[in-house]
Scaffold this motif. Structure first.
Motif, PDB file in Angstrom:
ATOM      1  N   VAL A   1       0.913  -1.415  -0.047  1.00 27.62           N
ATOM      2  CA  VAL A   1       0.134  -0.057   0.063  1.00 27.62           C
ATOM      3  C   VAL A   1       0.941   1.181   0.091  1.00 27.62           C
ATOM      4  O   VAL A   1       0.433   2.267  -0.352  1.00 27.62           O
TER       5      VAL A   1
ATOM      6  N   LEU B   1      -7.756  -1.900   5.394  1.00 28.12           N
ATOM      7  CA  LEU B   1      -7.341  -2.367   3.985  1.00 28.12           C
ATOM      8  C   LEU B   1      -8.560  -2.977   3.091  1.00 28.12           C
ATOM      9  O   LEU B   1      -8.225  -3.440   2.007  1.00 28.12           O
TER      10      LEU B   1
ATOM     11  N   ILE C   1      -9.061  -2.368  -0.487  1.00 27.24           N
ATOM     12  CA  ILE C   1      -8.055  -1.731  -0.967  1.00 27.24           C
ATOM     13  C   ILE C   1      -7.166  -2.974  -1.627  1.00 27.24           C
ATOM     14  O   ILE C   1      -6.467  -2.746  -2.867  1.00 27.24           O
TER      15      ILE C   1
ATOM     16  N   ARG D   1      -4.268  -5.462  -5.616  1.00 23.42           N
ATOM     17  CA  ARG D   1      -4.654  -4.091  -5.560  1.00 23.42           C
ATOM     18  C   ARG D   1      -6.038  -4.280  -5.987  1.00 23.42           C
ATOM     19  O   ARG D   1      -6.378  -4.656  -7.070  1.00 23.42           O
TER      20      ARG D   1
ATOM     21  N   ASP E   1      -7.992  -1.672  -6.971  1.00 21.76           N
ATOM     22  CA  ASP E   1      -8.272  -0.755  -7.879  1.00 21.76           C
ATOM     23  C   ASP E   1      -7.729  -1.382  -9.194  1.00 21.76           C
ATOM     24  O   ASP E   1      -8.246  -1.191 -10.470  1.00 21.76           O
TER      25      ASP E   1
END
Length: 186
Positions: A69, A109, A112, A148, A150
């Motif tokens: 991260v 998280l 994420i 991740r 995204d």
């Protein structure tokens, strides 16, 4: 039950076998159509854990979560936490995923980072142990894959038929068969 596997490979050998598996199986069989760009751009972080128990592995996982991260996605897109000395039983690793998910929540998280797992004994719940379709998730060592969210969203949004990947993998493995898998590992 945790016990050390009966292998004594060096870190270089473990890394070599892991990368070879990615090249031959994951990319070579197109099991994950998104792996090749990360592999070729060298944005996969490989960490070999020397953990001997789940408490140590959780510590290593926490460290890797913090690293991914805080890293630029152009440098570290995804992480493979290879843990050859702990959770050598697939069901134990599956149970450990509950602890890993709890850690994600504790570190705030969720949404994420996502954690996937690969294992030498990987088995889908509805399949027999020797069913060739299980080999989609079979890696040379137990691995926690940190992704991740995204990146996953971006891939899902750009892939023409994300649901076809699972079925294509099943077809690929059935066509390959056990003998083909053994040949692939040579």
């Amino acid at each position: 039950m945790e016990k050390q596997p009966k292998h004594s490979e060096t870190a270089d050998e473990i890394l070599f076998k892991t990368k070879e598996w990615i090249q031959k199986a994951v990319i070579g069989l197109n099991l994950c159509p998104f792996a090749k760009p990360s592999f070729l751009s060298n944005t996969i972080r490989y960490t070999i854990s020397n953990s001997q128990n789940t408490k140590e592995l959780l510590t290593d996982l926490k460290s890797e979560l913090n690293t991914i991260v805080s890293s630029d996605p152009l440098l570290v897109e995804t992480t493979l936490l290879i843990h050859p000395y702990v959770l050598d039983d697939f069901l134990d690793q599956n149970d450990f995923l509950d602890e890993a998910d709890l850690l994600l929540r504790q570190l705030d998280l969720e949404g994420i980072i996502q954690i996937a797992n690969f294992h030498p004994q990987f088995q889908f719940a509805d399949k027999q142990i020797d069913d060739i379709t299980n080999f989609v998730g079979r890696s040379p060592y137990p691995i926690l894959h940190l992704l991740r969210e995204d990146s996953i969203s971006r891939i899902v949004d750009t892939h023409p038929n994300i649901d076809s990947i699972f079925e294509n993998n099943r077809k690929t493995m059935k066509k390959l068969g056990h003998e083909g898998w053994l040949q692939l590992k040579r």
